[in-house]
Design an enzyme around this catalytic site. Structure first.
Site, PDB file in Angstrom:
ATOM      1  N   ASP A 242       7.623   6.213  82.894  1.00  0.00           N
ATOM      2  CA  ASP A 242       6.296   5.718  82.528  1.00  0.00           C
ATOM      3  C   ASP A 242       6.350   4.887  81.245  1.00  0.00           C
ATOM      4  OD1 ASP A 242       6.889   7.904  80.905  1.00  0.00           O
ATOM      5  OD2 ASP A 242       5.353   9.186  81.759  1.00  0.00           O
TER       6      ASP A 242
ATOM      7  N   ASN B  54      -0.598  20.385  80.762  1.00  0.00           N
ATOM      8  CA  ASN B  54      -1.542  20.468  81.884  1.00  0.00           C
ATOM      9  C   ASN B  54      -0.838  20.290  83.234  1.00  0.00           C
ATOM     10  OD1 ASN B  54      -1.009  17.744  82.059  1.00  0.00           O
ATOM     11  ND2 ASN B  54      -3.093  17.057  81.623  1.00  0.00           N
TER      12      ASN B  54
ATOM     13  N   HIS C  42       1.276  17.802  84.088  1.00  0.00           N
ATOM     14  CA  HIS C  42       1.587  16.438  84.548  1.00  0.00           C
ATOM     15  C   HIS C  42       3.094  16.193  84.515  1.00  0.00           C
ATOM     16  CE1 HIS C  42       0.950  14.935  80.190  1.00  0.00           C
ATOM     17  NE2 HIS C  42       2.177  14.544  80.481  1.00  0.00           N
TER      18      HIS C  42
ATOM     19  N   GLU D 253      -1.330  12.707  86.246  1.00  0.00           N
ATOM     20  CA  GLU D 253      -2.238  13.694  85.677  1.00  0.00           C
ATOM     21  C   GLU D 253      -2.884  14.541  86.774  1.00  0.00           C
ATOM     22  OE1 GLU D 253      -2.405  14.289  82.539  1.00  0.00           O
ATOM     23  OE2 GLU D 253      -3.180  12.631  81.341  1.00  0.00           O
TER      24      GLU D 253
HETATM   25  C1  GLP Z   1       4.377  12.666  78.089  1.00  0.00           C
HETATM   26  C2  GLP Z   1       5.273  11.993  79.118  1.00  0.00           C
HETATM   27  C3  GLP Z   1       5.841  12.999  80.097  1.00  0.00           C
HETATM   28  C4  GLP Z   1       6.422  14.171  79.336  1.00  0.00           C
HETATM   29  C5  GLP Z   1       5.315  14.857  78.604  1.00  0.00           C
HETATM   30  C6  GLP Z   1       5.755  16.111  77.856  1.00  0.00           C
HETATM   31  O1  GLP Z   1       3.068  12.781  78.514  1.00  0.00           O
HETATM   32  N1  GLP Z   1       4.605  10.957  79.845  1.00  0.00           N
HETATM   33  O2  GLP Z   1       6.837  12.355  80.894  1.00  0.00           O
HETATM   34  O3  GLP Z   1       7.046  15.056  80.222  1.00  0.00           O
HETATM   35  O4  GLP Z   1       4.807  13.931  77.655  1.00  0.00           O
HETATM   36  O5  GLP Z   1       6.279  15.754  76.626  1.00  0.00           O
HETATM   37  P1  GLP Z   1       6.940  16.748  75.594  1.00  0.00           P
HETATM   38  O6  GLP Z   1       8.334  16.945  76.053  1.00  0.00           O
HETATM   39  O7  GLP Z   1       6.853  16.011  74.297  1.00  0.00           O
HETATM   40  O8  GLP Z   1       6.135  17.988  75.601  1.00  0.00           O
END
Ligand code: GLP
Length: 259
Positions: free
Chosen positions: A67, A136, A138, A143
């Site tokens: 993303d 959440n 995702h 989402e």
């Molecule tokens: C973002 C990214 C996700 C990632 C998520 C969790 O929203 N788009 O791909 O998995 O964060 O991130 P973290 O590892 O910082 O908790």
């Protein structure tokens, strides 16, 4: 799903990096799907170390990130592209054009989404998709919603997702873009192998739903239950809401457990 629970983040990072490195050793032309976020940082650091110590050649490897924010320039410090170069790509011999991202600055975002899916297809699909998970549930930026998108698409980020990303913007949530491009559930679920990583208590509920709950678009990661070759690596804090594990005999920290 193959579930591995680790005592701490560094043992998890070593195991995850080993799995990715093994894939690259077995296939120097592997196609990786990669995440950003706090969780993979230690994994990428281990992978960089393993690349140096065992001379892993990245020149034939191709990567597709999950993303990217809409409206951030490529070299913006908080863009996911910058993150990947900082934590991984600058330290291995990947070819610049082999490290792909959806372009959140494209003039025609719908065309950019189609281009990205075609590029993934053209590369033969993803061999190993590494994933983090939002609190959440995702994955990528897919989402929770009434319906999920199969293809790469434009997403409006939930308020809690923007808040979780504020750390990349000096803690200022108002600077977090409200939209992003994300690969869809089809590229994730058609990857030949999936590795989901989660650490910390704030992921415990999402992990419990992903592994023990029903499959629901309200928890996109739960769709990984349908994948035939999915591995989940989590630490004890992220495992703390798994109820079925309580009945399982205690084993070594990183022993695979079947939920
Ligand atoms: C973002 C990214 C996700 C990632 C998520 C969790 O929203 N788009 O791909 O998995 O964060 O991130 P973290 O590892 O910082 O908790």
């Amino acid at each position: 799903m193959n579930l591995h629970i680790f005592d701490n983040e560094s043992t998890l990072a070593r195991a995850a990096a080993r799995m990715i490195a093994e894939r690259l050793r077995a296939d120097p032309h592997a196609v990786l799907g990669l995440p950003t976020g706090r969780t993979p940082i230690a994994v990428y650091a281990q992978l960089v170390a393993e690349t140096a110590s065992s001379h892993i050649d990245w020149s034939g490897v191709r990567t597709f990130n999950l993303d990217e924010f809409i409206g951030l320039s490529r070299d913006h410090a908080a863009s996911y592209r910058s993150f990947m170069w900082r934590h991984l790509f600058d330290h291995v011999n990947i070819r610049h054009e082999h490290a792909q991202f959806p372009d959140g600055m494209a003039a025609d975002l719908a065309a950019e989404c189609r281009r990205y899916d075609e590029a993934i297809r053209g590369a033969g699909g993803i061999d190993l998709q590494v994933l983090g998970i939002g609190a959440n549930g995702h994955v990528g930026f897919n989402e929770p919603a009434e319906a999920l998108q199969a293809a790469t698409h434009r997403v409006t980020l939930h308020a809690d997702t923007r808040a979780a990303n504020a750390g990349w913007f000096a803690g200022d949530v108002s600077r977090v873009p409200s939209e992003a491009l994300s690969v869809g559930m089809a590229s994730i679920l058609t990857a030949r192998q999936v590795l989901l990583l989660a650490t910390g208590e704030e992921k415990a509920e999402a992990i419990a739903g992903t592994i023990e709950g029903g499959i629901t678009t309200r928890l996109p990661a739960s769709f990984l239950q349908l994948h035939a070759n999915a591995t989940v690596m989590i630490d004890r804090a992220a495992a703390s809401r798994l109820t079925r594990l309580e009945a399982a005999p205690a084993g070594p920290a990183d022993r695979p457990a079947t939920p």
